[in-house]
Design a protein around this motif. Sequence first.
Motif, PDB file in Angstrom:
ATOM      1  N   LEU A  75     -57.908  40.564  86.573  1.00  0.00           N
ATOM      2  CA  LEU A  75     -56.854  39.584  86.337  1.00  0.00           C
ATOM      3  C   LEU A  75     -55.605  39.914  87.146  1.00  0.00           C
ATOM      4  N   ILE A  76     -55.290  41.198  87.259  1.00  0.00           N
ATOM      5  CA  ILE A  76     -54.117  41.615  88.040  1.00  0.00           C
ATOM      6  C   ILE A  76     -54.274  41.188  89.492  1.00  0.00           C
ATOM      7  N   VAL A  77     -55.463  41.362  90.049  1.00  0.00           N
ATOM      8  CA  VAL A  77     -55.706  41.008  91.447  1.00  0.00           C
ATOM      9  C   VAL A  77     -55.631  39.500  91.656  1.00  0.00           C
ATOM     10  N   THR A  78     -56.258  38.732  90.764  1.00  0.00           N
ATOM     11  CA  THR A  78     -56.374  37.294  91.002  1.00  0.00           C
ATOM     12  C   THR A  78     -55.157  36.486  90.547  1.00  0.00           C
ATOM     13  N   MET A  79     -54.664  36.758  89.324  1.00  0.00           N
ATOM     14  CA  MET A  79     -53.589  35.931  88.775  1.00  0.00           C
ATOM     15  C   MET A  79     -52.366  36.704  88.328  1.00  0.00           C
ATOM     16  N   GLY A  80     -52.434  37.982  88.243  1.00  0.00           N
ATOM     17  CA  GLY A  80     -51.288  38.780  87.837  1.00  0.00           C
ATOM     18  C   GLY A  80     -51.049  38.737  86.350  1.00  0.00           C
ATOM     19  N   THR A  81     -50.319  37.749  85.886  1.00  0.00           N
ATOM     20  CA  THR A  81     -50.048  37.573  84.464  1.00  0.00           C
ATOM     21  C   THR A  81     -50.063  36.084  84.140  1.00  0.00           C
ATOM     22  N   ILE A  82     -50.135  35.786  82.852  1.00  0.00           N
ATOM     23  CA  ILE A  82     -50.147  34.393  82.409  1.00  0.00           C
ATOM     24  C   ILE A  82     -48.962  34.202  81.466  1.00  0.00           C
ATOM     25  N   PRO A  83     -47.896  33.563  81.942  1.00  0.00           N
ATOM     26  CA  PRO A  83     -46.689  33.420  81.134  1.00  0.00           C
ATOM     27  C   PRO A  83     -46.837  32.352  80.057  1.00  0.00           C
ATOM     28  N   LEU A  84     -45.897  32.354  79.131  1.00  0.00           N
ATOM     29  CA  LEU A  84     -45.847  31.349  78.069  1.00  0.00           C
ATOM     30  C   LEU A  84     -44.635  30.456  78.296  1.00  0.00           C
ATOM     31  N   ALA A  85     -44.877  29.182  78.577  1.00  0.00           N
ATOM     32  CA  ALA A  85     -43.776  28.236  78.771  1.00  0.00           C
ATOM     33  C   ALA A  85     -43.253  27.772  77.414  1.00  0.00           C
ATOM     34  N   PRO A  86     -41.966  27.442  77.313  1.00  0.00           N
ATOM     35  CA  PRO A  86     -41.416  26.920  76.061  1.00  0.00           C
ATOM     36  C   PRO A  86     -42.112  25.620  75.665  1.00  0.00           C
ATOM     37  N   TYR A  87     -42.013  25.268  74.413  1.00  0.00           N
ATOM     38  CA  TYR A  87     -42.659  24.048  73.922  1.00  0.00           C
ATOM     39  C   TYR A  87     -42.051  22.812  74.568  1.00  0.00           C
ATOM     40  N   GLY A  88     -42.932  21.904  74.971  1.00  0.00           N
ATOM     41  CA  GLY A  88     -42.516  20.602  75.486  1.00  0.00           C
ATOM     42  C   GLY A  88     -43.380  19.544  74.834  1.00  0.00           C
ATOM     43  N   MET A  89     -42.793  18.451  74.436  1.00  0.00           N
ATOM     44  CA  MET A  89     -43.532  17.390  73.748  1.00  0.00           C
ATOM     45  C   MET A  89     -44.677  16.881  74.622  1.00  0.00           C
ATOM     46  N   PRO A  90     -45.939  17.002  74.157  1.00  0.00           N
ATOM     47  CA  PRO A  90     -47.075  16.512  74.944  1.00  0.00           C
ATOM     48  C   PRO A  90     -46.949  15.026  75.259  1.00  0.00           C
ATOM     49  N   GLY A  91     -47.394  14.660  76.449  1.00  0.00           N
ATOM     50  CA  GLY A  91     -47.391  13.267  76.839  1.00  0.00           C
ATOM     51  C   GLY A  91     -46.040  12.724  77.261  1.00  0.00           C
ATOM     52  N   THR A  92     -45.048  13.613  77.440  1.00  0.00           N
ATOM     53  CA  THR A  92     -43.716  13.173  77.860  1.00  0.00           C
ATOM     54  C   THR A  92     -43.273  13.975  79.081  1.00  0.00           C
ATOM     55  N   ASP A  93     -42.155  13.566  79.688  1.00  0.00           N
ATOM     56  CA  ASP A  93     -41.613  14.287  80.837  1.00  0.00           C
ATOM     57  C   ASP A  93     -41.024  15.635  80.431  1.00  0.00           C
ATOM     58  N   GLU A  94     -40.862  15.837  79.138  1.00  0.00           N
ATOM     59  CA  GLU A  94     -40.334  17.115  78.652  1.00  0.00           C
ATOM     60  C   GLU A  94     -41.295  18.258  78.963  1.00  0.00           C
ATOM     61  N   LEU A  95     -42.593  17.972  78.896  1.00  0.00           N
ATOM     62  CA  LEU A  95     -43.592  19.025  79.117  1.00  0.00           C
ATOM     63  C   LEU A  95     -43.528  19.611  80.519  1.00  0.00           C
ATOM     64  N   PRO A  96     -43.612  18.801  81.588  1.00  0.00           N
ATOM     65  CA  PRO A  96     -43.539  19.409  82.929  1.00  0.00           C
ATOM     66  C   PRO A  96     -42.240  20.144  83.203  1.00  0.00           C
ATOM     67  N   SER A  97     -41.146  19.700  82.589  1.00  0.00           N
ATOM     68  CA  SER A  97     -39.869  20.378  82.829  1.00  0.00           C
ATOM     69  C   SER A  97     -39.874  21.800  82.278  1.00  0.00           C
ATOM     70  N   THR A  98     -40.661  22.061  81.234  1.00  0.00           N
ATOM     71  CA  THR A  98     -40.748  23.414  80.685  1.00  0.00           C
ATOM     72  C   THR A  98     -41.619  24.317  81.553  1.00  0.00           C
ATOM     73  N   LEU A  99     -42.516  23.706  82.328  1.00  0.00           N
ATOM     74  CA  LEU A  99     -43.449  24.485  83.154  1.00  0.00           C
ATOM     75  C   LEU A  99     -42.894  24.813  84.541  1.00  0.00           C
ATOM     76  N   ARG A 100     -41.969  23.987  85.003  1.00  0.00           N
ATOM     77  CA  ARG A 100     -41.501  24.060  86.385  1.00  0.00           C
ATOM     78  C   ARG A 100     -41.039  25.450  86.830  1.00  0.00           C
ATOM     79  N   PRO A 101     -40.346  26.224  85.991  1.00  0.00           N
ATOM     80  CA  PRO A 101     -39.900  27.550  86.439  1.00  0.00           C
ATOM     81  C   PRO A 101     -41.040  28.512  86.767  1.00  0.00           C
ATOM     82  N   TYR A 102     -42.264  28.182  86.349  1.00  0.00           N
ATOM     83  CA  TYR A 102     -43.394  29.107  86.538  1.00  0.00           C
ATOM     84  C   TYR A 102     -44.328  28.692  87.668  1.00  0.00           C
ATOM     85  N   TYR A 103     -44.160  27.503  88.233  1.00  0.00           N
ATOM     86  CA  TYR A 103     -45.091  26.995  89.234  1.00  0.00           C
ATOM     87  C   TYR A 103     -45.280  27.911  90.431  1.00  0.00           C
TER      88      TYR A 103
END
Length: 233
Positions: free
Chosen positions: A119-147
């Motif tokens: 996992l370290i070689v391929t992906m490193g770590t898997i972060p936890l994004a803050p909660y974002g309301m599913p099906g809304t624009d709120e969700l992608p905004s919580t993920l953006r810092p990790y892209y």
Amino acid sequence: MMKKVKLAEEMVEVGRRLYQSGFVAANDGNISVRVNEKHVLITPSGVSKGFMSASSMLLVNLEGEVIEGEGRPSTESAMHFDIYKHRPDVQAVVHAHPPTATGFAVAGIPLDQLAMPELIVTMGTIPLAPYGMPGTDELPSTLRPYYQEHDAILLSNHGAVTMGRTLTEALFKMESVEMCAKILFTARMLGRVRELSDEQVDKLVDSRSFYGLKGAHPGKKIIEQRRKKGEQS
């Protein structure tokens, strides 16, 4: 035309594998893949990923307008489009609810312990994004810092999303997320997660070039953070 048909058939296979692995239930999850710079194929809303047909896939633009096909795009389409807009290298996106990994997401625990070489070689770590309301624009905004540094992200109280250069790669990364969660859960139940040393992680990160892997690696940041903590203590 042949490319689109082939990609749609691959989406059917990925959906079947997600369903058979127990990563989705009922109509959960969604899958997409780039057809070209402006268009993607995406799974329709309200369809079980284990019982799809290639003809049911929707061709849409990155604004969500349906170009070909019947029905509505997945309710999480905004998340997919946002990833494609910010990560031109990503060709496929998979969102699912793998049970153990989603358990970590519900518990508010990221998969960020540097304990497994693969996992370290391929992906490193898997972060936890803050909660974002599913099906809304709120969700992608919580993920953006990790892209930019992560190809797999846990969604708080929701599930996981993975990105790849192909549909199969995105699927495999989802499988790796769940395997990582299962192993870390077992180690926690046994009473201890023994992380690798900074030097061991450095060697694993450096070995990425041997496997033809490129790009930013989140393991580096965690090593730096651990070293700073060590210097301060």
